[in-house]
Design an enzyme around this catalytic site. Structure first.
Site, PDB file in Angstrom:
ATOM      1  CD  GLN A  37      -1.381   6.945   7.118  1.00  0.00           C
ATOM      2  OE1 GLN A  37      -2.173   6.079   7.508  1.00  0.00           O
ATOM      3  NE2 GLN A  37      -1.181   7.187   5.841  1.00  0.00           N
TER       4      GLN A  37
ATOM      5  CE  LYS B 235      -1.741   7.579  -2.938  1.00  0.00           C
ATOM      6  NZ  LYS B 235      -3.093   8.141  -2.876  1.00  0.00           N
TER       7      LYS B 235
ATOM      8  NE  ARG C 210       3.699  10.165   8.688  1.00  0.00           N
ATOM      9  CZ  ARG C 210       2.862   9.944   7.665  1.00  0.00           C
ATOM     10  NH1 ARG C 210       3.246   9.218   6.645  1.00  0.00           N
ATOM     11  NH2 ARG C 210       1.646  10.466   7.659  1.00  0.00           N
TER      12      ARG C 210
ATOM     13  CG  ASP D  66      -5.211   5.749  -4.869  1.00  0.00           C
ATOM     14  OD1 ASP D  66      -5.948   4.752  -4.899  1.00  0.00           O
ATOM     15  OD2 ASP D  66      -4.900   6.337  -3.811  1.00  0.00           O
ATOM     16  CG  LEU D  67      -8.982   7.723 -10.135  1.00  0.00           C
ATOM     17  CD1 LEU D  67      -9.514   8.023 -11.529  1.00  0.00           C
ATOM     18  CD2 LEU D  67      -9.136   8.944  -9.239  1.00  0.00           C
TER      19      LEU D  67
ATOM     20  N   GLY E   3       3.633  10.142   1.314  1.00  0.00           N
ATOM     21  CA  GLY E   3       3.115  11.490   1.086  1.00  0.00           C
ATOM     22  C   GLY E   3       3.882  12.515   1.882  1.00  0.00           C
ATOM     23  NE  ARG E   4       0.095  13.247   5.763  1.00  0.00           N
ATOM     24  CZ  ARG E   4      -0.897  12.843   6.536  1.00  0.00           C
ATOM     25  NH1 ARG E   4      -1.520  13.710   7.296  1.00  0.00           N
ATOM     26  NH2 ARG E   4      -1.255  11.581   6.555  1.00  0.00           N
TER      27      ARG E   4
ATOM     28  CB  ILE F 194     -22.188  -3.847 -11.874  1.00  0.00           C
ATOM     29  CG1 ILE F 194     -22.408  -2.731 -12.888  1.00  0.00           C
ATOM     30  CG2 ILE F 194     -23.222  -3.795 -10.747  1.00  0.00           C
ATOM     31  CD1 ILE F 194     -23.711  -2.879 -13.682  1.00  0.00           C
ATOM     32  N   PRO F 195     -19.431  -5.296 -12.732  1.00  0.00           N
ATOM     33  CG  PRO F 195     -19.092  -7.613 -12.628  1.00  0.00           C
ATOM     34  CD  PRO F 195     -20.033  -6.536 -12.177  1.00  0.00           C
ATOM     35  CG  ASN F 196     -21.095  -3.739 -18.898  1.00  0.00           C
ATOM     36  OD1 ASN F 196     -20.309  -4.196 -19.732  1.00  0.00           O
ATOM     37  ND2 ASN F 196     -22.005  -2.820 -19.184  1.00  0.00           N
TER      38      ASN F 196
HETATM   39  O1  C5P Z   1       1.029  11.581   3.854  1.00  0.00           O
HETATM   40  P1  C5P Z   1       0.948  10.080   3.922  1.00  0.00           P
HETATM   41  O2  C5P Z   1       2.275   9.390   3.693  1.00  0.00           O
HETATM   42  O3  C5P Z   1       0.231   9.588   5.169  1.00  0.00           O
HETATM   43  O4  C5P Z   1       0.029   9.707   2.656  1.00  0.00           O
HETATM   44  C1  C5P Z   1      -0.312   8.393   2.364  1.00  0.00           C
HETATM   45  C2  C5P Z   1      -1.061   8.319   1.067  1.00  0.00           C
HETATM   46  O5  C5P Z   1      -1.494   6.964   0.881  1.00  0.00           O
HETATM   47  C3  C5P Z   1      -2.321   9.181   1.012  1.00  0.00           C
HETATM   48  O6  C5P Z   1      -2.500   9.595  -0.349  1.00  0.00           O
HETATM   49  C4  C5P Z   1      -3.403   8.236   1.427  1.00  0.00           C
HETATM   50  O7  C5P Z   1      -4.659   8.575   0.892  1.00  0.00           O
HETATM   51  C5  C5P Z   1      -2.915   6.916   0.820  1.00  0.00           C
HETATM   52  N1  C5P Z   1      -3.434   5.712   1.474  1.00  0.00           N
HETATM   53  C6  C5P Z   1      -3.252   5.430   2.828  1.00  0.00           C
HETATM   54  N2  C5P Z   1      -3.773   4.276   3.376  1.00  0.00           N
HETATM   55  C7  C5P Z   1      -4.473   3.419   2.609  1.00  0.00           C
HETATM   56  C8  C5P Z   1      -4.655   3.684   1.244  1.00  0.00           C
HETATM   57  C9  C5P Z   1      -4.109   4.851   0.719  1.00  0.00           C
HETATM   58  O8  C5P Z   1      -2.620   6.195   3.546  1.00  0.00           O
HETATM   59  N3  C5P Z   1      -4.934   2.311   3.142  1.00  0.00           N
END
Ligand code: C5P
Length: 231
Positions: free
Chosen positions: A190, A30, A181, A57-58, A210-211, A63-65
């Site tokens: 989190q 991601k 986790r 993940d942006l 992530g971590r 608006i739709p257009n």
């Molecule tokens: O390190 P960790 O596992 O907490 O990272 C989770 C990833 O998921 C991060 O990139 C975070 O921005 C993303 N994310 C999230 N919760 C959301 C949407 C995205 O933790 N609701």
């Protein structure tokens, strides 16, 4: 394809390349706002050249257009998955899908998923700041149904919501769940975390980690352990 998406929450392309060198097989990663705004969209090409699958993940919301035009250009990058905020409404989500189809490289339309309610939004904030009444879960399910109606492939949600979404939208509607986790991990910032095994039990199709992986002493081993728990 892998069910574990590794969140590349690094601040530079050099760190990303160094991290990904240890994976000889393709993994699903991601790429979010931090990395994209630091390196530009060239980071997508860099990671693609290494052979990996990409969830860009942006979280578009406009608006739709405007969203349609943005998605047309993102589709040209050849990524595997992109997303929008469901709060942009059904017309915006439909426009996003149209843009992706128009811009798709070699007919390969990226998966389009909707962000339901951010997991950082509490019950209190939903009701009193955003003015949306009722339980968070009800809004999450309503947004997921809207996403399905607009032709999206699935949603991002918390593990704790995956089951209700599956019941409302069917087993093929993809749920992508962050907040994962291992039992032995630090929870960090989190709030509502879950293990990969629980995510699987709740019917989540894919997990974002992530971590737990990037901060592990042996990221490749940890990734394989987690991916094994999802299969
Ligand atoms: O390190 P960790 O596992 O907490 O990272 C989770 C990833 O998921 C991060 O990139 C975070 O921005 C993303 N994310 C999230 N919760 C959301 C949407 C995205 O933790 N609701």
């Amino acid at each position: 394809m892998s069910k574990t998406i590794i969140a590349l929450d690094f601040s530079s392309a050099d760190q990303v390349v160094e991290f990904l060198k240890q994976f000889d097989e393709p993994v699903y990663v991601k790429i979010g706002m931090e990395l994209t705004y630091a390196e530009g969209l060239s980071i997508v090409e860099t990671v693609k050249k290494m052979g990996h699958h990409i969830f860009l993940d942006l979280k578009l919301c406009d608006i739709p257009n405007t969203v349609k035009g943005g998605m047309r250009n993102l589709a040209k990058l050849g990524v595997d998955m992109v997303n929008v905020h469901c709060s942009g409404g059904i017309a915006m989500m439909k426009a996003a899908k149209e843009g992706l189809i128009e811009g798709a490289k070699d007919g390969q339309v990226p998966l389009l998923i909707g962000v339901t309610i951010l997991t950082s939004i509490s019950q209190e904030a939903l009701n009193n700041e955003l003015g949306i009444q009722g339980e968070v879960l009800d809004t999450v399910v309503r947004y997921a149904k809207n996403a399905k109606e607009a032709g999206l492939d699935g949603v991002v949600c918390s593990v704790h919501e995956a089951k209700a979404i599956r019941e409302a939208c069917g087993p093929d509607f993809v749920t992508v769940t962050p907040g994962i986790r291992l039992a032995s991990d630090n929870v960090n910032d989190q709030k509502r975390v879950a293990t990969p095994a629980y995510a699987k039990e709740q019917g989540a199709h894919m997990i974002v980690v992530g971590r737990s992986i990037t901060g592990s002493a042996n990221p490749k081993e940890t990734y394989e352990l987690i991916e094994g728990m999802m299969n």
